[in-house]
Design a protein around this motif. Sequence first.
Motif, mmCIF file in Angstrom:
data_model
loop_
_atom_site.group_PDB
_atom_site.id
_atom_site.type_symbol
_atom_site.label_atom_id
_atom_site.label_comp_id
_atom_site.label_asym_id
_atom_site.label_seq_id
_atom_site.Cartn_x
_atom_site.Cartn_y
_atom_site.Cartn_z
ATOM 1 N N LEU A 1 0.827 -1.212 0.000
ATOM 2 C CA LEU A 1 0.000 0.000 0.000
ATOM 3 C C LEU A 1 0.858 1.257 0.000
ATOM 4 O O LEU A 1 0.421 2.316 -0.449
ATOM 5 C CB LEU A 1 -0.939 -0.001 1.207
ATOM 6 N N ALA A 2 2.084 1.153 0.497
ATOM 7 C CA ALA A 2 2.987 2.303 0.490
ATOM 8 C C ALA A 2 3.289 2.747 -0.945
ATOM 9 O O ALA A 2 3.552 3.931 -1.185
ATOM 10 C CB ALA A 2 4.275 1.971 1.232
ATOM 11 N N LEU A 3 3.226 1.813 -1.900
ATOM 12 C CA LEU A 3 3.444 2.178 -3.304
ATOM 13 C C LEU A 3 2.367 3.138 -3.797
ATOM 14 O O LEU A 3 2.643 4.030 -4.604
ATOM 15 C CB LEU A 3 3.483 0.921 -4.177
ATOM 16 N N LEU A 4 1.140 2.958 -3.316
ATOM 17 C CA LEU A 4 0.067 3.887 -3.688
ATOM 18 C C LEU A 4 0.349 5.280 -3.130
ATOM 19 O O LEU A 4 0.133 6.281 -3.808
ATOM 20 C CB LEU A 4 -1.279 3.374 -3.178
ATOM 21 N N ALA A 5 0.840 5.329 -1.898
ATOM 22 C CA ALA A 5 1.179 6.613 -1.299
ATOM 23 C C ALA A 5 2.326 7.277 -2.051
ATOM 24 O O ALA A 5 2.302 8.495 -2.278
ATOM 25 C CB ALA A 5 1.541 6.424 0.170
ATOM 26 N N ASP A 6 3.301 6.489 -2.469
ATOM 27 C CA ASP A 6 4.419 7.039 -3.248
ATOM 28 C C ASP A 6 3.925 7.612 -4.576
ATOM 29 O O ASP A 6 4.336 8.703 -4.986
ATOM 30 C CB ASP A 6 5.477 5.964 -3.516
ATOM 31 N N THR A 7 3.048 6.871 -5.248
ATOM 32 C CA THR A 7 2.501 7.337 -6.524
ATOM 33 C C THR A 7 1.689 8.604 -6.328
ATOM 34 O O THR A 7 1.785 9.550 -7.117
ATOM 35 C CB THR A 7 1.636 6.242 -7.168
ATOM 36 N N TYR A 8 0.895 8.630 -5.265
ATOM 37 C CA TYR A 8 0.108 9.836 -4.964
ATOM 38 C C TYR A 8 1.033 11.026 -4.743
ATOM 39 O O TYR A 8 0.795 12.120 -5.260
ATOM 40 C CB TYR A 8 -0.778 9.597 -3.746
ATOM 41 N N ALA A 9 2.098 10.833 -3.970
ATOM 42 C CA ALA A 9 3.035 11.922 -3.688
ATOM 43 C C ALA A 9 3.714 12.401 -4.970
ATOM 44 O O ALA A 9 3.916 13.604 -5.151
ATOM 45 C CB ALA A 9 4.075 11.471 -2.669
ATOM 46 N N ASP A 10 4.048 11.473 -5.862
ATOM 47 C CA ASP A 10 4.678 11.854 -7.135
ATOM 48 C C ASP A 10 3.724 12.673 -8.000
ATOM 49 O O ASP A 10 4.143 13.614 -8.668
ATOM 50 C CB ASP A 10 5.131 10.611 -7.905
ATOM 51 N N ARG A 11 2.461 12.301 -8.009
ATOM 52 C CA ARG A 11 1.471 12.979 -8.860
ATOM 53 C C ARG A 11 0.929 14.268 -8.229
ATOM 54 O O ARG A 11 0.346 15.082 -8.928
ATOM 55 C CB ARG A 11 0.312 12.039 -9.173
ATOM 56 N N HIS A 12 1.049 14.379 -6.918
ATOM 57 C CA HIS A 12 0.541 15.556 -6.207
ATOM 58 C C HIS A 12 1.628 16.103 -5.275
ATOM 59 O O HIS A 12 1.520 15.989 -4.052
ATOM 60 C CB HIS A 12 -0.716 15.193 -5.400
#
Length: 162
Positions: free
Chosen positions: A110-121
């Motif tokens: 699930l941390a990968l989703l947070a990383d992707t979110y941080a990259d996009r936002h």
Amino acid sequence: MSTPPTAESTTGTDVVPLSRASRRVRLGVAAAVLAVVMTGTVWGDDADFPFGPFRMYSTRADPDAPVISTRVVGLTAAGDEVRLSGGAVGLRRAEFEGQLPRMQEHPELLALLADTYADRHPDAEPLVEVQVIHRRIELDDGQRTGEFTDTVVVEQDLEAPQ
């Protein structure tokens, strides 16, 4: 006694009859396909398609049974929920639901989703936790009653802000 015409001796409108052996083979193949389709219809499931039915189209849900909706959210340090679906992380809900058993076994994914979110936002508030939540929506005769319960299915604390 006349001989049946052959393909070489026919004109465009003549019909060439099938031999008895050809008819038997075609009937046998048709019967086998019909038997497989009928067996799949009675005992098959989605995995047996095209010989089994898609249950979502071939069955009807109880109009009084609750509906489960899966959502993925990130939590900020202030406790605000951020939806991590669709365009936010580039993962469709159906794709995520297909991976849910894997996420339950390995919540660190699930941390990968947070990383992707941080990259996009990059300007968004950092996330401190990611949760997968099942919302159970109560129905009465196919209509929402307004009652629902949320259950956290899997969660992952993020060690450092994203």
